[in-house]
Scaffold this motif. Structure first.
Motif, PDB file in Angstrom:
ATOM      1  N   LEU A 126       0.825  -1.208   0.000  1.00 30.60           N
ATOM      2  CA  LEU A 126       0.000   0.000   0.000  1.00 30.60           C
ATOM      3  C   LEU A 126       0.859   1.257   0.000  1.00 30.60           C
ATOM      4  N   SER A 130      -3.040   5.473   1.846  1.00 27.89           N
ATOM      5  CA  SER A 130      -4.074   4.477   1.560  1.00 27.89           C
ATOM      6  C   SER A 130      -4.905   4.211   2.810  1.00 27.89           C
ATOM      7  N   THR A 131      -6.054   3.579   2.609  1.00 28.76           N
ATOM      8  CA  THR A 131      -6.982   3.320   3.707  1.00 28.76           C
ATOM      9  C   THR A 131      -7.161   1.822   3.944  1.00 28.76           C
ATOM     10  N   GLY A 198     -13.898  -2.400  -3.590  1.00 28.68           N
ATOM     11  CA  GLY A 198     -13.173  -1.548  -2.663  1.00 28.68           C
ATOM     12  C   GLY A 198     -14.048  -0.634  -1.831  1.00 28.68           C
ATOM     13  N   SER A 210     -12.007   1.826   0.526  1.00 29.38           N
ATOM     14  CA  SER A 210     -10.891   1.178   1.202  1.00 29.38           C
ATOM     15  C   SER A 210      -9.951   0.535   0.195  1.00 29.38           C
ATOM     16  N   ASN A 211      -8.659   0.641   0.474  1.00 31.86           N
ATOM     17  CA  ASN A 211      -7.653  -0.013  -0.364  1.00 31.86           C
ATOM     18  C   ASN A 211      -7.394  -1.444   0.085  1.00 31.86           C
ATOM     19  N   LEU A 212      -7.690  -1.725   1.347  1.00 34.77           N
ATOM     20  CA  LEU A 212      -7.541  -3.074   1.894  1.00 34.77           C
ATOM     21  C   LEU A 212      -8.582  -3.276   2.978  1.00 34.77           C
TER      22      LEU A 212
END
Length: 352
Positions: A126, A130-131, A198, A210-212
């Motif tokens: 990431l 990033s979130t 996402g 969200s990125n993850l």
């Protein structure tokens, strides 16, 4: 005496070592999906890259114990049927397969080594800014969110749960949430409906980019007991008698998260006492003595908030919460000692 232990987590490893010590005539085989012992209480650290959660089973188990790496399809009638088509006979068996994680599509599970390793790789990739969204307001979710936030302060981390830290009360509850906030973790008391492209969709109607997305909710157990025709509860845990034997087959002991012990919740802290008790019951039976009923006793609930902070709230033996709690570095040290003690207690070199 042929003894087969299915599962090599805290409960299975301790049970196998304790039987090897106390029942000299026992020929013990441990069956596990991987050749490693996984410290489940350190999976959140593995994700953040602050610890390694695996140890080779060869260094955990006594030399007299045989290890078979594989899956189990069914257990019963004195036979353990493996996924490769072979089987192993037993006089006694120990079912110690733990609990499971069933993430919704789009989320990475936190309750398995494979899921945690997937999350570790994804987290490391990431970009700053990033979130990361952690779904689950219990201990696993709290520890994951805090560990990630401390290890990667360049990321935005949020935790979502119907009531984050709801397993604590009074000032301990406030202290857990305060610890998360000090690590800049956003707390959202809400439910999750789904994750798509996402976007985490909440019951309130809110949408979170969200990125993850990490799934940190333990739910149910592997289906081995039900598949084997053993009586189970709604979560798939096998019903047991007062001595932790299957209600359907006295040759099968069931320990840890997969045992439907009245009053027991999913907790690593219960795995070792149950495994030790069941192993002792087998030792007594092999010596022609009567087994002793198991007594469920709780002491505390605890979570880490990064490497230098934690909260531990004391409980009564029935798991109801007391007001008394410890926090900060003292609690972090106690939690670390408990985690190390759990592994040490399961090892072959310990007095198991």
């Amino acid at each position: 005496m042929k003894v087969v232990v299915v599962g090599a987590g805290y409960a299975g490893t301790l049970a196998a070592n304790r039987i090897a010590k106390k029942v000299k005539s026992a020929n013990i085989t441990v069956i596990n999906p991987r050749p490693d012992f996984v410290e489940r209480v350190r999976l959140h650290q593995q994700v953040a890259g602050t610890a390694v959660a695996t140890t080779p089973l060869a260094s955990m188990l006594r030399e007299s114990i045989t290890v078979r790496v594989g899956s189990v399809d069914k257990i019963g009638d004195g036979i353990v049927a493996l996924g490769d088509g072979t089987d192993i006979g037993f006089d006694y068996a120990f079912l110690a397969v733990g609990s499971g994680v069933e993430p919704i599509p789009g989320a990475v599970p936190m309750g398995t080594w494979e899921g945690a390793e997937h999350a570790r790789v994804a987290l490391a990739a990431l970009e700053p800014g990033s979130t990361v969204t952690v779904i689950g307001g219990g201990a696993t979710g709290i520890e994951t969110a805090a560990e990630v936030a401390e290890a990667r302060p360049d990321l935005r981390v949020r935790i979502v749960g119907t009531r984050v830290a709801g397993g604590f009360s009074h000032r301990a509850f406030e202290r857990v949430r305060g610890g998360l906030q000090r690590l800049q973790v956003d707390i959202l008391d809400d439910g999750v409906t789904d994750v798509a492209d996402g976007i985490v969709h909440l019951r309130s109607g809110a949408e979170l980019a969200s990125n993850l997305v990490l799934w940190a909710i333990v739910s149910g157990v592997p289906g081995l007991a039900a598949r084997s025709g053993l009586t189970t509860d709604a979560e798939g845990r096998a019903h047991v008698d007062a001595y932790l034997r299957s209600a359907d087959d006295e040759r099968i002991f069931v320990v840890g998260d997969c045992a439907a012990v009245p009053g027991a919740r999913f907790a690593c802290a219960l795995a070792a006492p149950q495994a030790a008790h069941a192993a002792d019951c087998l030792a007594r039976l092999s010596a022609g003595r009567k087994p002793v009923p198991y007594r469920l006793r709780y002491v505390a609930r605890a979570v880490t908030l990064g490497r230098k902070d934690a909260v531990g709230q004391f409980t009564r033996p029935d798991d109801t919460l007391r007001r008394a709690y410890v926090a900060g570095r003292t609690a972090a040290l106690l939690k670390e000692l408990a985690s190390r003690g759990g592994k040490f207690g399961a090892q072959r070199s310990a007095g198991a």
